[in-house]
Design an enzyme around this catalytic site. Structure first.
Site, short mmCIF file in Angstrom:
data_model
loop_
_atom_site.label_atom_id
_atom_site.label_comp_id
_atom_site.label_asym_id
_atom_site.label_seq_id
_atom_site.Cartn_x
_atom_site.Cartn_y
_atom_site.Cartn_z
N ARG A 182 41.97 44.00 40.45
CA ARG A 182 41.57 44.88 41.54
C ARG A 182 40.64 44.25 42.72
NH1 ARG A 182 37.01 47.12 41.07
NH2 ARG A 182 37.50 48.79 42.41
N GLU A 208 46.10 39.36 36.13
CA GLU A 208 46.87 39.76 34.78
C GLU A 208 48.03 39.40 34.99
OE1 GLU A 208 44.65 43.38 33.22
OE2 GLU A 208 44.37 43.65 35.31
#
Ligand code: FES
Ligand code: FES
Lengths: 154, 421, 333
Positions: free
Chosen positions: C89, C289
């Site tokens: 994020r 990720e």
């Protein structure tokens, strides 16, 4: 306690050490050379790599007593901002550095390889670095950086 | 949009300090007069602490303090629920901290730690999540849940009956993944001290300094404004530095002794002081029609949360949401569970629940392709999400869904390789 | 015998905290009298390189070079909370916060400069290569620092604080329906492996990775994330396993918990697809990720392609492969 003499990064030292102490602790705690890292303490990760008498060693496995009369290079003895070593320059330019914890050990392993073998094959580079773990980069850029440093040295 | 610096291969400023060995990681900072902290950890997976005898440890010269659960003002921390003790008086996993020693040197502190005698009442422990989830098994966290099922998320979409009726081929399989460690290269280390303002300063490597500050302040009874968490260089994280490891313990030692405190994990200690990736058992049944279109999927996913909740709810939610893979499936039934056991606690790790399900849904795709007699690439192209696709949770993907473009880029390589074995 | 095979894996990943949880990042910006600038944010650079991404964003907006920006992060006495460096994020979320903050500080400078240059609208002003000036009028141009200095003498303060919040909604607890993440990131990888049927050993020879990044803010870093992710994925697929015995870790050491070394990694070819995500900074979404997700599937599927056995439990150790090969022989035999 015992007294050892050694040359570290071109400087001569006479040190009183516990012979059972690890070279890693001598470098970090006695000499304040904190660029040598500890990642495992059992010779598996290579974060503590230094060059001792022309060979890379895991300083966590070397006893202070064994360093008597030796010549040692740590990361602090390799290049600086004004004149970085070609390996250091290549690491930065290629993007071979992420968290950087493995970097000092990697740089030393790579430098020692190129000192001995200025034009290594991909395979030889891989073998030379296989004792240095990196969890972030996937080695790809590190291998490329060493290759680049070798090419620039040509 | 035309950009100049964004999109360029600008060099990382921090990489210079790193190649010269100048960058400071937490193990590289020290203060005069600091003491060294060492944690005594439980060798038992489930136990009540009856007594801790630190007499022999205190006799050792240079031992400054031994702390136990009673010394922690507010003895809990946790990312979602504060269900994890700073120092345990009730043990739920091997490695729970049960005492902390502060000594003049690391060697003294380690030796003192060896001398601490802990009497445990050993309790029955459970390691298999499918056993642990049975209602008759006593819960590890009765304050959170009346059984060991911490979380269950069902996802229901369409009609399974209709889905299976349309399926010309069905593949059913169980998949299992393992406990994994982040194995970041730099073991946890902390320097904690009270500064000249009387503020608690904690220098460490973390993924979230502001979270750490809140947990330290809570445990010690400080105001947020009196705790400073200063992040030094972080030697890799991958999710393993989200939960608190040594931060509160170091700060507590500093508070009790009024001296700077240095703590540094060995690799072995590091394995015990952060979370793990959730092992999962995934029961999958997937059906496709003759044209290669997926028509139904049923999945039951059981994740081992280990001894504490950490991010388990969010992780198993992510598993469920991503369980279909990036494919449109109109009829879906997914049940995802996070279950407490006495295994090491599991939490965030790169991929966060969506990493495990890939094994299941992508294996299913290949198995279905084989049954249908089409290529692995083809079955994916026929089912992959596009803009406007609806996911299993009913979410419409409104923009930037270029999986087909990714597949197109990989296709030539893939086709060539497949054709020439 | 050594047999080769190739496997494909696709994955998707919803970035951010998700599920309606407030996913907020914040940043402070100050533009200095010489035109350089400082960005303060709580986002931790855990090694992935977020600090230099923030420097690039600020530099882009101010017409400077990345090295003209000081980025100071993750000191709770100094920087605002920007959430955790997780969930893929920081580039997206804190990148957005930094972008908003820089634009806010810059907007006052634009207004001031418009007046100085007698240009009726701040939209006519541009910052480029260290200069501030009027678009299309090279005679009206000034070194950025000089304009900032002037503006400050006249009472303008070019400082700002901004936040950015990602969108998501909680899923229903009985049906799972909702929009739990945004944005999603996609990718696929192909792995070529060689399986030794005598020893059961798998060698990954090559991985081709194609990932959707919205916009690659720094291609070097994108490639770095992909190579790191692929390598962790290979460890997950083939090597890594915590051995537990009654909750006790039997291999808490690098000598027994094996992670990939330089000799375990294949040739990695990294590609990315740039289809702008409208809510991201310059169209970017995160990659941290997602980069490791498809690898495990590509490797496991490649093993099947090579020797015709389906490994269903990780890691795919030589023992498991030999056992599967033996079972297959029995079935056929
Ligand atoms: S610390 Fe010496 S090899 Fe890891
Ligand atoms: S860059 Fe993090 S371990 Fe190598």
């Amino acid at each position: 306690m015992m007294v050892i003499e050694c040359i570290v990064n071109d400087k001569k030292y006479v040190l009183e050490v516990d012979p059972q102490e690890r070279l890693l602790d001598v470098l970090r705690n006695h000499l304040g050379l904190l660029g040598t890292k500890e990642g495992c303490g059992e010779g598996e990760c290579g974060a503590c790599t230094v060059i001792l008498d022309g060979k890379t060693v895991n300083s966590c496995l070397v006893l202070a007593g064994q360093a008597h009369n030796s010549v040692i290079t740590t990361i602090e003895g390799v290049g600086n901002r004004q004149s970085p070593h070609p390996v250091q320059k290549a690491f930065v330019e290629v993007g071979a550095v992420q968290c950087g914890f493995c970097t000092p050990g990697m740089v030393l392993s790579a430098k020692n390889l190129l000192d001995k073998n200025p034009h290594p094959s991909d395979e030889e580079i891989g073998v030379a670095l296989s004792g240095n773990l990196c969890r972030c980069t996937g080695y790809d850029k590190i291998l490329r950086a060493v290759k680049l440093a070798a090419e620039e040295g040509k | 949009m035309k950009t100049e610096v964004v999109g360029s291969r600008a060099l990382r400023e921090d990489s210079w300090g790193k190649v010269f060995g100048q960058t400071k990681f937490p193990a590289d900072v020290n203060l005069p007069n600091q003491i060294y902290g060492v944690v005594v950890r439980s060798p038992h997976p489930h136990a009540r602490i009856l007594n801790i005898n630190s007499e022999e440890a205190m006799k050792l010269e240079g031992v400054a303090v031994v702390l136990t659960a009673n010394d922690v003002p507010h003895n809990s921390h946790g990312v979602l629920f504060r269900d994890q003790p700073v120092i345990a008086d009730y043990v739920r996993m091997v490695g729970d901290p049960v005492a902390v020693v502060g000594g003049e040197t690391m060697e003294i502190a380690r030796e003192a730690a060896e001398r601490i005698r802990v009497d445990y009442e050993i309790l029955p422990a459970i390691f298999d999540p499918e056993e642990a989830m049975k209602p008759e098994v006593p819960p590890l966290h009765p304050e959170l849940q009346s059984t060991n099922v911490l979380y269950h998320l069902p996802i229901r979409r369409g009609s399974m009956e209709e889905g299976w009726a349309k399926a010309d081929v069905v593949v059913e399989q169980v998949y299992k993944t393992q406990h994994v460690d982040h194995a970041f290269l730099q073991p946890e280390a902390v320097l904690a001290y009270l500064d000249e303002r009387g503020h608690m300063v904690v220098q460490t490597a973390t993924q979230y300094a502001h979270y750490d500050r809140g947990e330290i302040a809570h445990a010690l009874g400080f105001r947020y404004s009196q705790v400073q968490v200063k992040t030094l260089a972080v030697g890799g994280a991958f999710g393993g530095r989200e939960d608190i490891s040594l931060q509160i313990i170091a700060a507590l030692l500093a508070l009790k002794t009024q001296r700077p405190v240095k703590m540094e994990n060995t690799r072995e200690e590091s394995f015990y002081s952060h979370s793990k990736r959730h092992p999962m058992t995934m029961y999958y049944k997937t059906g496709a029609a003759k044209d290669g279109k997926l028509v139904a999927m049923q999945a039951k996913i059981i994740g081992d949360a280990g001894a504490y909740s950490s991010w388990s709810i969010n992780v198993l939610r992510k598993s469920a949401v991503h369980a279909t893979g990036p494919y449109e499936i109109p009829n879906v039934e997914i049940d995802s569970f996070a279950v407490f056991t006495n295994n090491p606690y599991t939490g965030a790790m790169r991929g966060f629940g969506a990493a495990q399900t890939v094994l299941a849904y992508e294996s299913q795709m290949d198995l279905l392709a084989k049954k249908l007699g089409i290529s692995p690439l083809e079955i994916r192209l026929r089912n992959c999400f596009q803009v406007g696709s609806i996911t299993a949770t009913g979410q419409e993907l409104t923009s930037s869904v270029p999986l087909d473009q990714c597949l197109a880029k990989i296709a030539p390589y893939f086709r060539r390789e497949v054709e020439t074995p | 015998m050594k047999k080769r095979g190739i496997g494909l894996g696709c994955a998707w990943y919803g970035t951010g905290y998700g599920n309606g949880f407030p996913d907020v990042s914040s940043a402070f910006v100050e533009i200095h009298d010489d035109g350089s600038a400082t960005v303060l944010t709580g986002a931790v650079d855990v090694g992935q390189g977020s600090n230099s991404i923030f420097a690039q964003i600020a530099a882009e907006e101010l017409g400077l070079r990345a090295e003209d920006i000081c980025v100071n992060t993750a000191d709770t006495d100094v920087t605002p909370d920007s959430g955790t460096s997780a969930a893929t994020r920081q580039t997206y979320n804190t990148g957005n916060a930094v972008l908003k903050a820089v634009r806010q500080a810059k907007s006052r400078l634009l207004i001031y400069a418009a007046r100085e240059f007698s240009c009726p609208t701040p939209e006519g002003i541009e910052l480029k290569s260290g200069y501030i000036g009027v678009k299309g009028d090279p005679s009206r141009r000034m070194i950025l620092g000089d304009m900032v200095f002037k503006a400050r003498l006249n009472g303008e303060r070019l400082i700002s604080a901004e936040s950015s919040t990602a969108r998501s909604t909680p899923v229903d607890l009985t049906t799972g329906q909702g929009a739990p993440y945004w944005p999603y990131s996609f990718g696929c990888q192909a792995a070529e492996v060689e399986v030794d049927t005598e020893t059961g050993k798998v060698k990954v020879l090559k991985v081709i990775a194609v990932h959707d990044v919205g916009k690659a803010l720094n291609p070097t870093q994108v490639e770095g994330q992909i190579a790191g992710g692929v390598t962790q994925g290979i460890g997950y697929a083939l090597l890594e396993e915590l051995e537990l015995q009654k909750g006790m870790i039997k291999n808490p050491a690098f000598s027994s918990y094996l992670i990939p070394t330089a000799l375990d990694v294949p040739k990695i070819e990294a590609y990315f697809v740039e289809e702008a995500e409208e809510s991201g900074p310059y169209g970017a979404k995160g990659l941290g990720e997602p980069a490791m997700l498809p690898t495990v599937a590509a490797v496991i599927n490649a093993i099947d392609d090579a020797v015709g056995v389906r490994i269903t439990s990780l890691p795919a150790t030589p023992e498991k492969i030999l056992q599967a090969l033996a079972e297959k022989k029995e079935e056929l035999g």
